[in-house]
Design a protein around this motif. Structure first.
Motif, short mmCIF file in Angstrom:
data_model
loop_
_atom_site.label_atom_id
_atom_site.label_comp_id
_atom_site.label_asym_id
_atom_site.label_seq_id
_atom_site.Cartn_x
_atom_site.Cartn_y
_atom_site.Cartn_z
N SER A 76 0.84 -1.22 -0.05
CA SER A 76 -0.06 -0.08 -0.27
C SER A 76 0.73 1.49 -0.20
N ALA A 77 1.92 1.41 0.66
CA ALA A 77 2.88 2.30 0.84
C ALA A 77 3.93 2.48 -0.42
N GLY A 78 3.60 1.48 -1.40
CA GLY A 78 4.37 1.49 -2.58
C GLY A 78 6.00 1.11 -2.37
N LYS A 79 6.19 0.34 -1.38
CA LYS A 79 7.73 -0.11 -1.09
C LYS A 79 7.80 -1.51 -1.39
N MET A 80 6.79 -2.45 -1.78
CA MET A 80 6.91 -3.54 -2.19
C MET A 80 5.80 -3.78 -3.21
N ASP A 81 6.28 -4.53 -4.51
CA ASP A 81 5.72 -4.72 -5.75
C ASP A 81 4.12 -5.68 -5.20
N GLN A 82 3.20 -5.34 -5.88
CA GLN A 82 2.03 -6.07 -5.94
C GLN A 82 2.00 -7.26 -6.17
N GLY A 83 1.54 -8.27 -5.62
CA GLY A 83 1.72 -9.68 -6.00
C GLY A 83 0.70 -10.41 -5.17
N GLY A 84 1.29 -11.88 -4.95
CA GLY A 84 0.32 -12.82 -4.27
C GLY A 84 0.77 -13.05 -2.75
N ILE A 85 -0.09 -12.85 -1.70
CA ILE A 85 0.30 -13.30 -0.56
C ILE A 85 -0.67 -14.66 0.07
N GLY A 86 -0.06 -15.56 0.30
CA GLY A 86 -0.64 -16.78 0.82
C GLY A 86 -0.26 -16.95 2.44
N VAL A 87 -1.16 -17.15 3.17
CA VAL A 87 -0.93 -17.40 4.65
C VAL A 87 -1.27 -18.92 4.84
N TYR A 88 -0.07 -19.57 5.33
CA TYR A 88 -0.25 -20.97 5.73
C TYR A 88 0.23 -21.16 7.26
N SER A 89 0.15 -22.15 7.71
CA SER A 89 0.21 -22.51 9.29
C SER A 89 1.76 -22.15 9.62
N GLY A 90 2.60 -22.40 8.68
CA GLY A 90 4.04 -22.18 9.07
C GLY A 90 4.77 -21.28 8.35
N PHE A 91 4.41 -20.57 7.43
CA PHE A 91 5.04 -19.52 6.58
C PHE A 91 4.12 -18.62 5.68
N THR A 92 4.66 -17.82 5.02
CA THR A 92 3.73 -16.73 4.40
C THR A 92 4.62 -16.82 2.83
N HIS A 93 3.63 -16.95 1.88
CA HIS A 93 4.02 -16.84 0.54
C HIS A 93 4.04 -15.33 0.13
N TYR A 94 5.03 -14.97 -0.58
CA TYR A 94 4.99 -13.57 -1.16
C TYR A 94 5.39 -13.92 -2.69
N ASP A 95 4.71 -13.39 -3.70
CA ASP A 95 5.37 -13.11 -5.04
C ASP A 95 5.21 -11.85 -5.62
N CYS A 96 5.91 -11.62 -6.78
CA CYS A 96 5.78 -10.08 -7.07
C CYS A 96 5.19 -10.18 -8.72
N ARG A 97 4.12 -11.04 -8.71
CA ARG A 97 3.48 -11.21 -10.14
C ARG A 97 3.12 -9.79 -10.77
N GLY A 98 2.81 -9.01 -9.85
CA GLY A 98 2.30 -7.46 -10.37
C GLY A 98 0.69 -7.45 -10.37
N THR A 99 0.07 -8.36 -10.01
CA THR A 99 -1.41 -8.36 -9.93
C THR A 99 -1.59 -8.94 -8.34
N LYS A 100 -2.82 -8.43 -7.71
CA LYS A 100 -3.19 -8.84 -6.49
C LYS A 100 -3.82 -10.25 -6.44
N ALA A 101 -3.41 -10.99 -5.50
CA ALA A 101 -3.85 -12.38 -5.34
C ALA A 101 -3.62 -12.57 -4.02
N ARG A 102 -4.71 -13.04 -3.28
CA ARG A 102 -4.40 -13.37 -1.74
C ARG A 102 -5.53 -14.81 -1.56
N TRP A 103 -4.87 -15.27 -0.68
CA TRP A 103 -5.39 -16.73 -0.17
C TRP A 103 -4.72 -17.18 1.16
N LYS A 104 -5.48 -18.31 1.59
CA LYS A 104 -5.17 -19.03 2.99
C LYS A 104 -4.69 -20.45 2.74
N GLY A 105 -3.78 -21.00 3.01
CA GLY A 105 -3.30 -22.26 2.65
C GLY A 105 -3.86 -23.45 3.40
#
Length: 128
Positions: free
Chosen positions: A99-128
């Protein structure tokens, strides 16, 4: 293969596939972009980031049952852990930095033991 520093705190060897495959040359620029975003996260939280899965070869990606559209295949993704932070807290910090423009828009996935981040350029959100 050379082992270059991508940012102040990230080295390309951290993205190496679990099967031993190095990030291919055609994916290195993607990995650099992802590392730059994760560097902003590291500076914001003031803690080291552990990359538990970065680049994945097609063979390895198939062997773990991941999708053939996985951003890991392109070198644009990292599954991460930050000591002392829950995966949802990491995701929230990433959202704030996007939101602050300091990281690229991309995918964020929340899992029980880790967080996924990717810089695909489009917004994607999910829970694993």
């Amino acid at each position: 293969m050379i082992d270059p520093q991508l940012t102040k705190n990230f080295n390309i060897k951290e993205w190496k596939c679990h099967d031993g495959t190095h990030v291919p040359w055609n994916c290195v620029e993607n990995t650099i972009q992802c590392a730059k975003s994760l560097q902003a996260l590291r500076e914001e939280v003031g803690k080291p980031i552990t990359i538990i899965s970065g680049y994945r070869s097609g063979k390895y990606n198939d062997s773990i049952g991941s999708k053939r559209t996985s951003q890991h295949l392109k070198g644009t993704a990292a599954d991460i852990r930050i000591s002392g932070m829950r995966p949802q807290d990491v995701a929230n910090a990433i959202e704030d930095l996007i939101s602050a423009g300091k990281m690229d828009q991309g995918g964020i996935g929340v899992y029980s033991g880790f967080t996924h981040y990717d810089c695909r350029g489009t917004k994607a959100r999910w829970k694993g």
